[in-house]
Design a protein around this motif. Structure first.
Motif, short mmCIF file in Angstrom:
data_model
loop_
_atom_site.label_atom_id
_atom_site.label_comp_id
_atom_site.label_asym_id
_atom_site.label_seq_id
_atom_site.Cartn_x
_atom_site.Cartn_y
_atom_site.Cartn_z
N VAL A 89 0.83 -1.20 0.00
CA VAL A 89 0.00 0.00 0.00
C VAL A 89 0.86 1.26 0.00
O VAL A 89 0.58 2.23 -0.71
CB VAL A 89 -0.95 -0.02 1.21
N ILE A 93 0.01 3.27 -3.59
CA ILE A 93 -0.87 4.43 -3.57
C ILE A 93 -0.23 5.64 -4.26
O ILE A 93 -0.83 6.23 -5.17
CB ILE A 93 -1.30 4.76 -2.13
N MET A 97 -1.52 6.77 -7.99
CA MET A 97 -2.07 8.10 -8.22
C MET A 97 -1.33 8.80 -9.36
O MET A 97 -1.95 9.52 -10.16
CB MET A 97 -2.00 8.93 -6.94
N GLN A 154 -2.64 -3.73 -6.88
CA GLN A 154 -3.05 -2.61 -6.04
C GLN A 154 -2.86 -1.28 -6.77
O GLN A 154 -3.71 -0.39 -6.67
CB GLN A 154 -2.24 -2.61 -4.74
N TRP A 157 -5.75 -0.86 -9.13
CA TRP A 157 -6.95 -0.46 -8.40
C TRP A 157 -6.90 1.02 -8.03
O TRP A 157 -7.93 1.71 -8.08
CB TRP A 157 -7.10 -1.31 -7.14
N VAL A 158 -5.73 1.51 -7.65
CA VAL A 158 -5.61 2.90 -7.22
C VAL A 158 -5.90 3.85 -8.37
O VAL A 158 -6.73 4.77 -8.24
CB VAL A 158 -4.21 3.17 -6.62
N TYR A 159 -5.25 3.68 -9.51
CA TYR A 159 -5.48 4.65 -10.58
C TYR A 159 -6.88 4.52 -11.19
O TYR A 159 -7.45 5.50 -11.67
CB TYR A 159 -4.38 4.61 -11.65
N THR A 161 -9.51 3.81 -9.34
CA THR A 161 -10.35 4.50 -8.36
C THR A 161 -10.23 6.01 -8.51
O THR A 161 -11.24 6.73 -8.45
CB THR A 161 -9.95 4.08 -6.94
N TRP A 189 -8.01 12.95 -3.38
CA TRP A 189 -7.72 12.10 -2.23
C TRP A 189 -8.90 12.00 -1.26
O TRP A 189 -9.24 10.89 -0.83
CB TRP A 189 -6.46 12.58 -1.52
N ALA A 192 -11.45 9.62 -2.81
CA ALA A 192 -11.03 8.24 -3.07
C ALA A 192 -10.51 7.53 -1.83
O ALA A 192 -10.32 6.31 -1.87
CB ALA A 192 -9.95 8.23 -4.15
N LEU A 196 -9.86 3.47 -1.24
CA LEU A 196 -8.48 3.01 -1.20
C LEU A 196 -8.18 2.28 0.10
O LEU A 196 -7.46 1.27 0.11
CB LEU A 196 -7.53 4.19 -1.38
N ALA A 200 -7.06 -1.59 0.52
CA ALA A 200 -5.88 -1.98 1.29
C ALA A 200 -6.20 -3.13 2.23
O ALA A 200 -5.41 -4.08 2.37
CB ALA A 200 -5.35 -0.78 2.06
#
Length: 291
Positions: A89, A93, A97, A154, A157-159, A161, A189, A192, A196, A200
């Motif tokens: 994570v 993250i 991003m 992960q 998933w972050v980008y 989201t 942030w 999201a 996020l 995690a």
């Protein structure tokens, strides 16, 4: 010109040639892959009887004498999963991003997405085997393998989201004179962060199950203990270990799932439901009294 007129121009039916060719190609690949394996389909008839036989050896009378050590090793696997999730994570993250379309430039976004795709293509076991030559047979190897292997998924998933966040807050920050950093900090942030954090925790759940597999290659934890007793054919101990793995994994999944639902739904929903119910009940009682 009427609908029954043969000269009426009707829309052309869409061609099914491309989907048909794709289905045929997939079928050929599946048949070729199956035919290339040395499979004896006659052995399928003996599988149910073998499952019943070995299931009886493992679960009729499990060996509970090894339970304290099994719990210790299971705790070690959970620790590996937790450390791996934190490492994953902390790295995914910020990189994820930067890989989002509304944050990072193209020359940063595309290479990061390529790195994420390459990491996703390599299984955790392969990464653990590579790390074994560097860090040795230690639980740190398993934690590091889980952390590295999770970055690919992960980060994706972050980008995704970040890109799914609505543009209203971002446009407001830009209208106030904010740049990319301000938009990321004050618009993207906060919107999201709940998703996020939920992802995690979901990574932690995945790592718990994967840590048992990594133990089979010598990374430590409950998987190493399970591999050792399986090699020595001590099925009563193997059955006890499987029970511990299933119970502990389901318990951790339930706890993590409850926390994730709390994060995504927010603390106010349950409280609102509890406070609104007596009010509706009171109103219904008043209506009954009037009637």
């Amino acid at each position: 010109m009427t609908a029954n007129d043969p000269n009426t121009l009707l829309p052309r039916r869409p061609s099914r040639l491309v989907p048909t060719l794709a289905a045929v190609a997939v079928g050929i690949v599946v048949i070729a892959a199956t035919a290339g394996l040395p499979l004896d389909w006659r052995d399928l008839g003996t599988v149910p009887a073998q499952l019943v036989h070995f299931g009886g050896l493992m679960f009729e009378s499990p060996n509970w004498e090894k339970l304290p050590r099994a719990l210790t090793e299971m705790w070690r696997s959970i620790s590996m999963a937790w450390i791996g999730a934190i490492l994953c994570v902390l790295v995914s993250i910020p990189l994820g991003m930067l890989a989002a379309g509304s944050v990072g430039p193209v020359w940063v976004r595309l290479p990061l997405r390529g790195v994420f795709a390459v990491i996703r293509a390599v299984p955790e076991v392969i990464i653990a085997l590579i790390l074994l030559t560097i860090t040795g047979l230690t639980p740190f190897t398993g934690a590091l393998a889980l952390g590295i292997a999770g970055i690919g998924t992960q980060g994706k998933w972050v980008y995704e989201t970040i890109e799914s966040v609505q543009e209203g807050a971002s446009e407001a920050v830009r209208a106030a004179g904010g740049g990319t950093a301000e938009v990321t900090r004050w618009a993207l942030w906060p919107a999201a962060a709940p998703a996020l954090l939920s992802l995690a925790l979901y990574r932690f759940e995945i790592n718990i199950r994967t840590s048992a597999v990594l133990g089979l290659v010598g990374a430590g934890g409950i998987g190493s203990m399970l591999a050792n007793y399986t090699n020595y054919r001590q099925w009563d101990t193997v059955g006890m270990l499987l029970i511990v793995v299933v119970v502990v994994t389901m318990t951790m999944d339930a706890i993590s799932g409850a926390i994730r639902r709390r994060i995504t739904r927010g603390p106010g929903i349950a409280r609102t439901t509890r406070t609104a119910l007596p009010a509706r009940t009171t109103r219904s009682r008043n209506v009954d009294r009037v009637r």
